[in-house]
Enzyme design. Structure first.
Site, PDB file in Angstrom:
ATOM      1  N   ARG A  36      21.000  -6.116  -4.360  1.00 37.53           N
ATOM      2  CA  ARG A  36      21.168  -7.018  -5.497  1.00 37.53           C
ATOM      3  C   ARG A  36      22.164  -6.510  -6.531  1.00 37.53           C
ATOM      4  NH1 ARG A  36      15.082  -7.646  -6.774  1.00 37.53           N
ATOM      5  NH2 ARG A  36      14.616  -6.531  -4.860  1.00 37.53           N
TER       6      ARG A  36
ATOM      7  N   GLU B  25       7.662   3.765  -2.387  1.00 40.68           N
ATOM      8  CA  GLU B  25       6.208   3.764  -2.511  1.00 40.68           C
ATOM      9  C   GLU B  25       5.539   4.105  -1.169  1.00 40.68           C
ATOM     10  OE1 GLU B  25       5.399   0.322  -4.751  1.00 40.68           O
ATOM     11  OE2 GLU B  25       3.495   1.110  -5.504  1.00 40.68           O
TER      12      GLU B  25
END
Ligand SMILES: O=P(O)(O)OC[C@H]1O[C@H](OP(=O)(O)OP(=O)(O)O)[C@H](O)[C@@H]1O
Ligand SMILES: Nc1ncnc2[nH]cnc12
Length: 178
Positions: free
Chosen positions: A67, A104
């Site tokens: 992005r 994560e």
């Protein structure tokens, strides 16, 4: 002509918010909502360029996969300077430098083409969102690993409670904070 607060309000109102995406507990902030609204998009780019022009002599804009690619090339074009991508592993041809970083769940690798930034050039890193700062931190390491000078990091959205900016050894600018 809108004032700065009007532009910020329009951009903020255009960012989508999706609870529990892509997994439970994450409130996903969707920057594509801004790009779907031409007026909001115009306001966002004006706000970005106002901030970038405050930074000392940026000479290369580095955008982060994926992005960061929505914003980096437009900023570079406006400043009349090169755009260089940092990509996830295995996507860039030629000689690349790599940095591993922890997500994560598990880990990933970011890559930068070795000859993409000239010695002495001052670099601004751009991404859509700063959360834990893991992606931005790894990208900063790539720039210093090839001996180039980092002058700043720009995130359109910053999730301030997570304090990702504490991981970064360069000035951090963000446009919208949650
Ligand atoms: O600060 P962090 O915790 O590292 O998170 C921020 C990163 O996460 C998102 O990218 P993602 O990995 O989802 O990839 P994408 O841009 O390809 O969707 C976002 O676009 C940032 O690059
Ligand atoms: N909350 C979030 N929304 C959108 N992209 C993200 N990348 C990391 N955290 C995110």
């Amino acid at each position: 002509m809108q004032d700065k607060q009007g532009k910020l309000d329009l951009v903020r109102d255009s960012i989508g918010s999706y609870p529990d995406f892509p997994k439970p507990g994450i409130l996903f902030r969707d920057i594509f909502g801004v790009l779907q609204n031409p007026k909001a998009s115009e306001c966002l780019f004006e706000l970005i360029l106002e901030e970038v022009k405050k930074l000392p002599s940026v000479e290369v804009v580095v955008g982060l996969d994926s992005r960061g690619f929505l914003f980096g090339p437009v900023i570079a074009l406006n400043l009349g300077i090169p755009f260089v991508p940092v990509r996830k592993r295995g996507k860039l041809p030629g000689k690349v430098q790599q940095v591993a970083f922890v997500l994560e769940y598990g880990q990933d690798v970011l890559e930068l083409q070795e000859d993409s930034i000239k010695p002495g050039q001052k670099v601004l890193i751009v991404d859509d969102l700063l959360a834990t700062g893991g992606t931005m931190e790894a990208s900063c390491k790539l720039i210093t690993q090839i001996g180039r000078e980092l002058v700043g990091c720009l995130a359109i959205i910053e999730l301030i409670d997570i304090q990702g900016r504490k991981k970064l050894n360069a000035p951090v600018t963000s446009i919208i904070q949650y």
